[in-house]
Scaffold this motif. Structure first.
Motif, mmCIF file in Angstrom:
data_model
loop_
_atom_site.group_PDB
_atom_site.id
_atom_site.type_symbol
_atom_site.label_atom_id
_atom_site.label_comp_id
_atom_site.label_asym_id
_atom_site.label_seq_id
_atom_site.Cartn_x
_atom_site.Cartn_y
_atom_site.Cartn_z
ATOM 1 N N TYR A 26 39.114 -7.265 23.782
ATOM 2 C CA TYR A 26 39.943 -6.880 22.636
ATOM 3 C C TYR A 26 40.538 -8.099 21.963
ATOM 4 C CZ TYR A 26 39.307 -2.342 24.614
ATOM 5 O OH TYR A 26 38.724 -1.229 25.087
ATOM 6 N N ALA A 27 40.958 -9.067 22.788
ATOM 7 C CA ALA A 27 41.663 -10.208 22.232
ATOM 8 C C ALA A 27 40.710 -11.298 21.746
ATOM 9 C CB ALA A 27 42.620 -10.777 23.279
ATOM 10 N N SER A 28 39.456 -11.301 22.221
ATOM 11 C CA SER A 28 38.633 -12.474 21.953
ATOM 12 C C SER A 28 37.842 -12.395 20.640
ATOM 13 C CB SER A 28 37.707 -12.766 23.131
ATOM 14 O OG SER A 28 36.813 -11.707 23.326
ATOM 15 N N LEU A 29 37.914 -11.274 19.910
ATOM 16 C CA LEU A 29 37.230 -11.203 18.613
ATOM 17 C C LEU A 29 38.260 -11.121 17.493
ATOM 18 C CD1 LEU A 29 34.391 -8.628 19.381
ATOM 19 C CD2 LEU A 29 34.189 -11.109 19.237
ATOM 20 N N HIS A 30 37.985 -11.788 16.383
ATOM 21 C CA HIS A 30 38.905 -11.740 15.244
ATOM 22 C C HIS A 30 38.841 -10.350 14.604
ATOM 23 C CE1 HIS A 30 40.782 -12.499 11.446
ATOM 24 N NE2 HIS A 30 41.102 -13.735 11.822
ATOM 25 N N PRO A 31 40.021 -9.685 14.443
ATOM 26 C CA PRO A 31 39.998 -8.289 13.982
ATOM 27 C C PRO A 31 39.414 -8.085 12.582
ATOM 28 C CG PRO A 31 42.256 -9.137 14.069
ATOM 29 C CD PRO A 31 41.384 -10.142 14.743
ATOM 30 N N ARG A 32 39.478 -9.103 11.714
ATOM 31 C CA ARG A 32 38.983 -8.890 10.355
ATOM 32 C C ARG A 32 37.613 -9.511 10.094
ATOM 33 N NH1 ARG A 32 44.357 -8.660 9.333
ATOM 34 N NH2 ARG A 32 44.602 -10.893 9.053
ATOM 35 N N HIS A 33 36.927 -9.921 11.137
ATOM 36 C CA HIS A 33 35.573 -10.443 10.957
ATOM 37 C C HIS A 33 34.550 -9.450 11.472
ATOM 38 C CE1 HIS A 33 36.821 -14.963 10.689
ATOM 39 N NE2 HIS A 33 37.349 -14.214 9.750
ATOM 40 N N SER A 34 33.567 -9.144 10.642
ATOM 41 C CA SER A 34 32.523 -8.219 11.087
ATOM 42 C C SER A 34 31.640 -8.930 12.117
ATOM 43 C CB SER A 34 31.675 -7.762 9.903
ATOM 44 O OG SER A 34 30.893 -8.842 9.439
ATOM 45 N N VAL A 35 30.851 -8.123 12.838
ATOM 46 C CA VAL A 35 29.922 -8.665 13.823
ATOM 47 C C VAL A 35 29.028 -9.715 13.160
ATOM 48 C CG1 VAL A 35 27.981 -8.073 15.320
ATOM 49 C CG2 VAL A 35 29.964 -6.540 15.172
ATOM 50 N N ASP A 36 28.541 -9.396 11.953
ATOM 51 C CA ASP A 36 27.665 -10.312 11.224
ATOM 52 C C ASP A 36 28.367 -11.651 10.966
ATOM 53 O OD1 ASP A 36 25.171 -10.726 9.559
ATOM 54 O OD2 ASP A 36 26.757 -11.134 8.079
ATOM 55 N N GLN A 37 29.629 -11.586 10.520
ATOM 56 C CA GLN A 37 30.381 -12.824 10.254
ATOM 57 C C GLN A 37 30.562 -13.658 11.510
ATOM 58 O OE1 GLN A 37 33.519 -10.598 8.190
ATOM 59 N NE2 GLN A 37 33.960 -12.486 7.072
ATOM 60 N N ARG A 40 25.542 -4.311 12.943
ATOM 61 C CA ARG A 40 25.680 -5.634 12.353
ATOM 62 C C ARG A 40 26.888 -5.775 11.439
ATOM 63 N NH1 ARG A 40 20.859 -9.139 9.565
ATOM 64 N NH2 ARG A 40 22.204 -10.833 8.860
ATOM 65 N N PHE A 41 27.204 -4.746 10.687
ATOM 66 C CA PHE A 41 28.299 -4.886 9.716
ATOM 67 C C PHE A 41 29.565 -4.142 10.137
ATOM 68 C CE2 PHE A 41 24.398 -5.887 7.514
ATOM 69 C CZ PHE A 41 24.723 -7.164 7.083
ATOM 70 N N ARG A 42 29.681 -3.849 11.433
ATOM 71 C CA ARG A 42 30.898 -3.195 11.913
ATOM 72 C C ARG A 42 31.985 -4.220 12.233
ATOM 73 N NH1 ARG A 42 29.997 1.982 15.693
ATOM 74 N NH2 ARG A 42 28.149 2.852 14.667
ATOM 75 N N TYR A 43 33.227 -3.721 12.239
ATOM 76 C CA TYR A 43 34.382 -4.538 12.613
ATOM 77 C C TYR A 43 34.813 -4.179 14.030
ATOM 78 C CZ TYR A 43 34.617 -6.077 7.838
ATOM 79 O OH TYR A 43 34.311 -6.669 6.644
ATOM 80 N N PRO A 44 35.537 -5.079 14.715
ATOM 81 C CA PRO A 44 35.906 -4.819 16.121
ATOM 82 C C PRO A 44 36.519 -3.445 16.374
ATOM 83 C CG PRO A 44 36.454 -7.068 15.568
ATOM 84 C CD PRO A 44 35.967 -6.422 14.292
ATOM 85 N N HIS A 45 37.406 -2.959 15.466
ATOM 86 C CA HIS A 45 38.051 -1.677 15.768
ATOM 87 C C HIS A 45 37.071 -0.504 15.714
ATOM 88 C CE1 HIS A 45 38.330 -1.374 11.320
ATOM 89 N NE2 HIS A 45 38.308 -0.079 11.551
ATOM 90 N N GLN A 46 35.869 -0.753 15.186
ATOM 91 C CA GLN A 46 34.869 0.322 15.152
ATOM 92 C C GLN A 46 33.928 0.257 16.341
ATOM 93 O OE1 GLN A 46 33.568 -0.980 11.241
ATOM 94 N NE2 GLN A 46 34.323 0.921 10.333
ATOM 95 N N LEU A 47 34.272 -0.575 17.323
ATOM 96 C CA LEU A 47 33.417 -0.735 18.504
ATOM 97 C C LEU A 47 34.191 -0.327 19.750
ATOM 98 C CD1 LEU A 47 32.110 -4.326 17.714
ATOM 99 C CD2 LEU A 47 30.907 -2.178 17.291
ATOM 100 N N SER A 48 33.482 0.212 20.739
ATOM 101 C CA SER A 48 34.129 0.507 22.016
ATOM 102 C C SER A 48 34.287 -0.798 22.804
ATOM 103 C CB SER A 48 33.281 1.487 22.821
ATOM 104 O OG SER A 48 32.183 0.809 23.367
ATOM 105 N N GLY A 49 35.053 -0.743 23.900
ATOM 106 C CA GLY A 49 35.268 -1.938 24.713
ATOM 107 C C GLY A 49 33.963 -2.587 25.155
#
Ligand SMILES: Nc1ncnc2c1ncn2[C@@H]1O[C@H](COP(=O)(O)OP(=O)(O)OP(=O)(O)O)[C@@H](O)[C@H]1O
Ligand SMILES: Nc1ncnc2c1ncn2[C@@H]1O[C@H](COP(=O)(O)OP(=O)(O)OP(=O)(O)O)[C@@H](O)[C@H]1O
Ligand SMILES: [Mg+2]
Ligand SMILES: [Mg+2]
Lengths: 254, 284
Positions: A92-103, A135-144
């Motif tokens: 949860y903490a290791s990905l930037h919340p406003r960057h998509s997977v692609d970014q 590819r274009f999802r953001y962290p909050h749209q992904l499960s743990g």
């Protein structure tokens, strides 16, 4: 030549009465393609060893060498990060919340100096079993578990030889843990990776590693082969007690 | 004796795609016992715990026939009365210990503040008690930890500090959400012993939320197994390994085992039908 060689490693934090000697005289080697585990007491210095390798612990002495090259200080050059990557405990903490997977993946690939970014993003997502629809999802749209796959994809982007894993599945439930551990097993075979993995879960270490070191209070008390772990043949009293405590009555009758 | 009686509990979140039901009509009771809740990620374990304490933030909605604490329906209390319940009668250890601690305040000041809130004593005594509590959760160098900031603690140390703090008010019910997931087995055992003593000696009720099936099986009295917001199976904890539901069996089989090495672990295959079956009752 060993892939990772640690000898007489001391790591400390703070000064005076608040000085903590987090790692004291640690020594072990990890061979190319090997998977090596670090287990032991909470607060015994496991995460600190990984941090010292990656330059996140400023005060240390002793010897750390990677692929035969000795490290100094806490600055690590680009060549180092190309060779060594780390996956942290908390997806949860290791990905930037406003960057998509692609970014996340494109930027990492650019930093490593690759040109064929698009093709590599596609391949990385396939490698970690996510596929293009993420590819274009953001962290909050992904499960743990999906986030942890992204973190692993990011670690693999620079085609490292060594991956340092700090409790990669302890925040995940058992079914997701099984998926991530299977993924790590496949990736190690395909890419001939070397793993140095911290976990407090002995069955997880038994499943993933060839050898392991047992830590207590900043020191490595024993280095053992996984066979000895499975056969419950520890030498040091602390490792013995750790092994005994880990075989719950229930886990035998499953 | 029943401490807590939960009947037909629902937790709903309005989203752009419509209402998402995180908990769908679960019923259970809690006595002076250790009740485990297990289930995969997203199955509604934490939301069940938070809903009991009315800690679901709006726009989330909690509905139930009743959530009764020794006969009083918590859903009928004012927010002020509810704060008293949270402070004195039911404590919860949250899943993410480091986020629950104040990052810019020393660990010792946080524990002492909590202690002074519940006890009419001087600073010196609060300090002595705080040190004692850190020792009780097997912190080796409590003096240093008192002076340290949360980021200077290892993963497992943060978790133990939270547990020490939650036990200060001497609650009737403790809801512990993944309280030992970052602890090695020996420290884990010491922390479990503390909770065990409180259940056996002071008659506390414990709701123990965990994804560690072996641990729950060994430590708890009863287990509720959750899937998609419902209870799909309940059993005596020491019978968890004989559970019948294919979902529970799938969870058990995905665990690595020291005595049975294999190259690949079994991965759970979910059956959509599991989510359709009505919730099983979890009353003792
Ligand atoms: N930034 C820091 N400042 C001061 N002390 C620190 C810092 N980071 C770690 N420590 C201390 O170093 C010791 C070892 O910590 P480390 O995080 O390596 O433990 P660990 O073996 O990974 O434990 P766990 O299993 O609980 O994660 C602990 O006593 C911790 O308080
Ligand atoms: N604010 C919210 N809005 C929409 N859905 C939410 C919200 N908070 C939680 N949920 C959803 O509710 C479901 C249940 O969540 P809960 O946190 O109870 O899971 P859990 O069983 O504790 O899982 P884990 O083992 O991962 O902690 C999840 O699918 C989650 O995505
Ligand atoms: Mg750690
Ligand atoms: Mg949860």
């Amino acid at each position: 030549m060993s892939m990772i060689e640690i000898d007489g490693l001391n790591v400390w934090f703070g000064h005076g009465p608040d000085r903590v000697d987090a790692v004291k005289g640690a020594a072990f080697t990890v061979e190319p393609g090997e998977s090596f585990g670090l287990v032991g007491e909470s607060g015994s210095g496991k995460s600190t060893i990984l941090r010292a390798i990656t330059g996140l612990a400023p005060d240390w002495s002793g010897r750390i060498s990677i692929g035969g090259r000795a490290l100094t200080g806490h600055k690590r050059d680009r060549a180092f990060y190309r060779q060594v990557q780390m996956v942290f405990q908390d997806p949860y903490a290791s990905l930037h919340p406003r960057h998509s997977v692609d970014q996340v993946l494109s930027e990492t690939l650019q930093l490593h100096g690759f040109r064929d970014i698009d093709a590599r993003v596609v391949r990385l997502l396939d490698d970690v079993g996510l596929g293009q629809k993420f590819r274009f999802r953001y962290p909050h749209q992904l499960s743990g578990g999906q986030r942890q796959r992204v973190a692993i994809a990011r670690a693999l982007a620079g085609e490292p030889e060594i991956v340092l894993l700090d409790e990669p599945t302890s925040a995940l439930d058992v079914s997701v843990q099984a998926e991530i551990l299977n993924l790590l097993t496949d990736l190690r075979e395909e890419h001939k990776l070397t793993y140095l993995m911290v976990s407090h879960d002995l069955p997880v270490i038994g499943h993933m590693c060839d050898r392991l070191a047992v830590m207590k209070d900043g020191e490595i008390v024993e280095v053992m082969a996984v066979g000895a772990l499975r056969a419950m043949q520890a030498q040091h009293p602390y490792s013995q007690s750790l092994l005994e405590a880990s075989i719950a009555p229930g886990s035998r009758s499953a | 004796m029943t401490l807590l009686d939960v009947q037909d509990l629902w937790v709903k979140f309005p989203t752009r795609q419509g209402i998402f039901e995180a908990v769908r009509g679960v019923s259970f009771t809690l006595g002076k016992e250790r009740l485990g809740i297990v289930g995969e990620s997203g199955s509604g374990k934490s939301m069940t715990g938070r809903a009991i304490l009315r800690l679901i933030r709006p726009p989330g909605i909690v509905e139930a026939d009743h959530v009764a604490l020794e006969g009083t329906d918590l859903l009928g209390l004012s927010e002020k009365q509810m704060r008293k319940v949270r402070g004195e009668r039911i404590s919860m250890v949250m899943q993410d210990p480091k986020f629950s601690l104040n990052p810019v305040m020393r660990v010792g000041d946080q524990i002492m503040e909590a202690y002074l809130l519940h006890n009419q004593v001087g600073k010196a005594e609060a300090r002595a008690k705080s040190l004692e509590m850190l020792q009780a959760v097997s912190i080796r160098d409590p003096e240093r930890v008192m002076r340290a900031y949360p980021h200077e603690m290892s993963g497992g140390m943060g978790q133990r500090i939270m547990i020490a703090m939650m036990l200060i008010p001497n609650p009737q019910i403790l809801i512990a959400d993944e309280p030992t997931s970052a602890l090695d087995v020996s420290v884990q055992r010491q922390v479990l012993n503390i909770m065990d003593d409180l259940v056996k000696q002071r008659g506390m009720g414990l709701i123990f939320i965990s994804h560690d099936l072996n641990l729950v099986s060994e430590f708890c009295d009863r287990v509720l197994i959750m899937y998609a917001g419902r209870i799909v199976e309940t059993c005596a904890a020491d019978r968890l390994h004989e559970a019948q539901h294919p979902y529970t069996r799938g969870l058990l089989n995905s665990l690595p085992r020291l005595d049975q090495p294999r190259r690949k672990l079994d991965v759970l295959t979910r059956d959509p039908a599991w989510a359709e079956v009505p919730s099983v009752g979890g009353k003792a």
